[in-house]
Design a protein around this motif. Structure first.
Motif, short mmCIF file in Angstrom:
data_model
loop_
_atom_site.label_atom_id
_atom_site.label_comp_id
_atom_site.label_asym_id
_atom_site.label_seq_id
_atom_site.Cartn_x
_atom_site.Cartn_y
_atom_site.Cartn_z
N ALA A 47 0.80 -1.22 0.00
CA ALA A 47 0.00 0.00 0.00
C ALA A 47 0.84 1.27 0.00
O ALA A 47 0.45 2.27 -0.61
CB ALA A 47 -0.93 0.01 1.21
N LEU A 48 1.98 1.24 0.67
CA LEU A 48 2.76 2.46 0.87
C LEU A 48 3.82 2.68 -0.19
O LEU A 48 4.41 1.73 -0.70
CB LEU A 48 3.41 2.42 2.25
CG LEU A 48 2.47 2.18 3.43
CD1 LEU A 48 3.27 2.16 4.73
CD2 LEU A 48 1.39 3.25 3.49
N PRO A 49 4.12 3.94 -0.50
CA PRO A 49 5.19 4.25 -1.46
C PRO A 49 6.52 4.43 -0.73
O PRO A 49 6.53 4.67 0.48
CB PRO A 49 4.73 5.58 -2.07
CG PRO A 49 4.08 6.26 -0.90
CD PRO A 49 3.39 5.16 -0.11
N PHE A 58 -5.87 -0.77 0.29
CA PHE A 58 -4.68 0.06 0.39
C PHE A 58 -5.01 1.46 0.87
O PHE A 58 -4.16 2.14 1.48
CB PHE A 58 -3.98 0.13 -0.97
CG PHE A 58 -3.45 -1.19 -1.46
CD1 PHE A 58 -3.26 -2.25 -0.61
CD2 PHE A 58 -3.15 -1.38 -2.81
CE1 PHE A 58 -2.77 -3.47 -1.05
CE2 PHE A 58 -2.66 -2.60 -3.27
CZ PHE A 58 -2.47 -3.64 -2.39
N ALA A 59 -6.24 1.94 0.64
CA ALA A 59 -6.65 3.25 1.12
C ALA A 59 -6.96 3.22 2.61
O ALA A 59 -6.71 4.19 3.34
CB ALA A 59 -7.87 3.73 0.34
N VAL A 60 -7.50 2.11 3.08
CA VAL A 60 -7.85 1.99 4.50
C VAL A 60 -6.61 1.89 5.37
O VAL A 60 -6.56 2.47 6.47
CB VAL A 60 -8.75 0.74 4.72
CG1 VAL A 60 -8.91 0.44 6.21
CG2 VAL A 60 -10.12 0.94 4.08
N ALA A 64 5.95 2.81 -6.07
CA ALA A 64 4.73 3.60 -6.01
C ALA A 64 3.72 3.00 -5.04
O ALA A 64 3.73 1.79 -4.78
CB ALA A 64 4.11 3.69 -7.40
N ALA A 65 2.85 3.85 -4.49
CA ALA A 65 1.79 3.37 -3.61
C ALA A 65 0.88 2.43 -4.39
O ALA A 65 0.55 2.68 -5.54
CB ALA A 65 0.98 4.54 -3.07
N GLY A 66 0.51 1.33 -3.76
CA GLY A 66 -0.37 0.36 -4.41
C GLY A 66 0.35 -0.65 -5.27
O GLY A 66 -0.28 -1.54 -5.85
N THR A 67 1.66 -0.54 -5.34
CA THR A 67 2.48 -1.49 -6.10
C THR A 67 3.24 -2.38 -5.12
O THR A 67 4.04 -1.87 -4.33
CB THR A 67 3.48 -0.77 -7.02
OG1 THR A 67 2.78 0.09 -7.91
CG2 THR A 67 4.32 -1.77 -7.81
N PRO A 68 3.04 -3.68 -5.16
CA PRO A 68 3.74 -4.56 -4.21
C PRO A 68 5.26 -4.49 -4.37
O PRO A 68 5.77 -4.40 -5.49
CB PRO A 68 3.21 -5.95 -4.57
CG PRO A 68 1.91 -5.70 -5.26
CD PRO A 68 2.09 -4.42 -6.01
N CYS A 69 5.95 -4.51 -3.27
CA CYS A 69 7.42 -4.56 -3.30
C CYS A 69 7.86 -5.85 -3.98
O CYS A 69 7.24 -6.90 -3.82
CB CYS A 69 7.95 -4.51 -1.86
SG CYS A 69 9.74 -4.69 -1.72
N THR A 70 8.92 -5.77 -4.74
CA THR A 70 9.40 -6.95 -5.48
C THR A 70 9.92 -8.04 -4.53
O THR A 70 10.09 -9.19 -4.94
CB THR A 70 10.52 -6.56 -6.45
OG1 THR A 70 11.57 -5.89 -5.72
CG2 THR A 70 10.00 -5.61 -7.53
N ASN A 71 10.16 -7.67 -3.27
CA ASN A 71 10.64 -8.65 -2.29
C ASN A 71 9.51 -9.35 -1.54
O ASN A 71 9.76 -10.23 -0.71
CB ASN A 71 11.55 -7.96 -1.27
CG ASN A 71 12.79 -7.37 -1.90
OD1 ASN A 71 13.53 -8.06 -2.59
ND2 ASN A 71 13.02 -6.07 -1.70
#
Length: 267
Positions: free
Chosen positions: A19-21, A94-96, A33-40
């Motif tokens: 959720a977080l950038p 992700f907004a909540v 970016a926010a809403g993009t899962p970390c690659t890890n």
């Protein structure tokens, strides 16, 4: 209640990782970016580099604390349904999450204030605030995202400030007022800061080695890379795990029982 306000990553669907950038910096190796899962982030929502986050350039992850908001959103707000299984609801989840994190942080502070033996004159107001915020954390997603966080913080902060004033008034002698001060890199080694007002103070890389911070109000203080080696923070007001994680300390640093000694601190 304090246990409920500690992160339980095993009961969360990797919300902070998705959720977080974050931006490429000393704290993070890459941009995300926010809403993009970390690659890890693994398919089971665990972190693929959890054991070597600092060595891999993800120091920011090691100092972050959601105050238990992750498991609340995952298991209560959305009833155990994850954003991978229900991608159409991922944006809502992700907004909540960041709003819930603010609510849980407020619960942490109010719970801390209620535990102070000097807070009796404001205890009724604190209990009402606790009940009101707790009710919001149990509401549906639409209600949570509609919360006016700055306004709520302002309302609750009135009572937190009063609790702080009562606690610090019990400390003998003159107290320093550094509320909101720019103390980046300040030389405060072995300083007597008992009962000081350090709310919102910028203490990045400050030298607080051996300082006496007992009953100092540290709510919102930025302690990133501050030197707390040998410092005494017993009874420090509103000190969070995230603040401790972001600072540097050692085996001589004395902490309140509300936080734990970070693994990366020296012996």
């Amino acid at each position: 209640m304090r246990q409920e306000l500690k992160a339980d990553c095993g009961s969360c669907f990797g919300l902070c990782c998705a959720a977080l950038p974050f931006a490429a910096s000393a704290d993070f190796a890459v941009n995300k970016a926010a809403g993009t899962p970390c690659t890890n982030l693994r398919t089971d929502f665990s972190c693929g580099i959890h054991a070597r986050l600092r060595d891999s350039g993800y120091q920011g992850c090691t100092v972050y604390d959601c105050f238990g908001a992750g498991q609340q959103v995952s298991q209560v707000t959305f009833g155990g349904r994850d954003w991978r299984a229900e991608p159409d609801r991922s944006r809502e989840m992700f907004a909540v999450f960041p709003v819930m994190r603010h609510l849980h942080e407020l619960l942490w502070y109010v719970n801390e204030a209620l535990a102070l033996p000097t807070s009796r004159p404001v205890r009724a107001e604190l209990r009402r605030a606790l009940d009101d915020v707790r009710e919001l954390t149990r509401a549906d997603a639409a209600t949570v995202t509609a919360v006016d966080v700055p306004a709520l913080r302002g309302e609750v902060n009135v009572h937190l400030l009063r609790a702080s004033e009562l606690a610090r008034a019990a400390v003998p002698g003159k107290k320093r007022n550094h509320r909101g001060a720019d103390l980046m890199g300040a030389r405060l080694r072995r300083a007597d800061l008992r009962g000081a007002n350090l709310r919102g103070a910028l203490l990045i890389a400050a030298d607080l080695a051996g300082a006496d911070l007992r009953t100092a109000d540290l709510i919102g203080a930025d302690l990133r890379d501050a030197d707390l080696t040998g410092a005494d923070l017993r009874g420090a007001l509103f000190l969070t795990q995230a603040q401790v994680n972001a600072a540097r300390g050692d085996g001589r640093t004395q902490l309140p029982d509300t936080v734990t000694r970070p693994a990366h601190w020296t012996d």
